[in-house]
Design a protein around this motif. Structure first.
Motif, PDB file in Angstrom:
ATOM      1  N   LEU A 112       0.500  -1.129   0.038  1.00  0.00           N
ATOM      2  CA  LEU A 112      -0.368   0.204  -0.065  1.00  0.00           C
ATOM      3  C   LEU A 112       0.709   1.632   0.169  1.00  0.00           C
ATOM      4  O   LEU A 112       1.940   1.315   0.631  1.00  0.00           O
ATOM      5  N   GLN A 113       0.101   1.999  -0.682  1.00  0.00           N
ATOM      6  CA  GLN A 113       1.716   2.994  -0.721  1.00  0.00           C
ATOM      7  C   GLN A 113       0.556   4.276   0.595  1.00  0.00           C
ATOM      8  O   GLN A 113      -1.330   4.251   0.638  1.00  0.00           O
ATOM      9  N   LEU A 114       1.099   5.027   1.240  1.00  0.00           N
ATOM     10  CA  LEU A 114      -0.074   6.034   2.739  1.00  0.00           C
ATOM     11  C   LEU A 114       0.872   6.756   1.846  1.00  0.00           C
ATOM     12  O   LEU A 114       2.542   7.278   2.390  1.00  0.00           O
ATOM     13  N   MET A 115      -0.047   8.614   1.923  1.00  0.00           N
ATOM     14  CA  MET A 115       0.676   9.779   2.951  1.00  0.00           C
ATOM     15  C   MET A 115      -0.286  10.213   3.959  1.00  0.00           C
ATOM     16  O   MET A 115      -1.402  10.153   4.029  1.00  0.00           O
ATOM     17  N   GLY A 116       0.594  10.878   5.461  1.00  0.00           N
ATOM     18  CA  GLY A 116      -0.325  11.434   6.277  1.00  0.00           C
ATOM     19  C   GLY A 116       0.439  12.641   6.445  1.00  0.00           C
ATOM     20  O   GLY A 116       1.903  13.153   5.704  1.00  0.00           O
ATOM     21  N   ILE A 117      -0.506  13.662   6.278  1.00  0.00           N
ATOM     22  CA  ILE A 117      -0.302  15.447   7.231  1.00  0.00           C
ATOM     23  C   ILE A 117      -0.698  15.272   8.721  1.00  0.00           C
ATOM     24  O   ILE A 117      -1.780  14.525   8.130  1.00  0.00           O
ATOM     25  N   SER A 118      -0.418  16.294   9.307  1.00  0.00           N
ATOM     26  CA  SER A 118      -1.184  17.070  10.366  1.00  0.00           C
ATOM     27  C   SER A 118      -0.423  18.202  10.885  1.00  0.00           C
ATOM     28  O   SER A 118       0.296  19.162   9.252  1.00  0.00           O
ATOM     29  N   ASP A 119      -1.618  19.198  11.041  1.00  0.00           N
ATOM     30  CA  ASP A 119      -1.315  19.826  11.787  1.00  0.00           C
ATOM     31  C   ASP A 119      -0.944  20.905  11.970  1.00  0.00           C
ATOM     32  O   ASP A 119      -0.045  22.106  12.879  1.00  0.00           O
ATOM     33  N   LEU A 120       0.244  19.491  13.113  1.00  0.00           N
ATOM     34  CA  LEU A 120       1.637  20.677  13.521  1.00  0.00           C
ATOM     35  C   LEU A 120       2.414  19.727  13.531  1.00  0.00           C
ATOM     36  O   LEU A 120       2.751  18.260  12.885  1.00  0.00           O
TER      37      LEU A 120
END
Length: 137
Positions: A112-120
């Motif tokens: 699987l290919q995953l991308m994660g983004i967060s606000d901090l």
């Protein structure tokens, strides 16, 4: 799909002969979401990423798959775990608020290919990622 804590939606493939292209829907960013951290990863067959929650960070995950995988989550400490199974060539975006434990398990035969983004931003001296198992490994 949505419940009181977590939102996930399939993304239409607008690709062509070169391959898939999955634009993240603008409603994901309808409310202010300052991107302060991002990471890309793969998830090998039979493995799980997650089984954690964030105390204050909001996270948006994008999953690109060509086979079976599952999303696991709860609505906070002491709440029942839930899961959703997916199969096929697709992309799904998952909006995860603070305190919601979450995990992605690769149930298929391809990465699987995953991308994660967060606000901090991630701070290794004060991590905001705490373990809580929601997958049924």
């Amino acid at each position: 799909m949505s419940d009181a804590t977590l939102v996930f939606r399939g993304i239409e493939n607008s690709g062509d002969a070169r391959g898939g292209s999955f634009p993240i829907p603008p409603q994901v960013f309808a409310e202010a979401f300052p991107v302060r951290d991002a990471h890309l990863s793969t998830l090998r067959p039979g493995h799980t990423r997650g089984d954690h929650y964030h105390v204050v960070r909001h996270e948006i995950l994008a999953v690109m798959a060509t086979g079976a995988w599952s999303l696991h989550w709860d609505a906070g400490p002491g709440t029942p775990t839930r899961h959703e199974h997916f199969d096929g060539t697709m992309a799904v975006v998952v909006e995860v608020p603070p305190l919601v434990a979450h995990a992605i398990r690769n149930d298929g035969g391809e990465d699987l290919q995953l991308m994660g983004i967060s606000d901090l931003p991630y701070d290794p001296d004060h991590p905001d990622t705490l373990p809580r198992q929601v997958s049924d490994r």
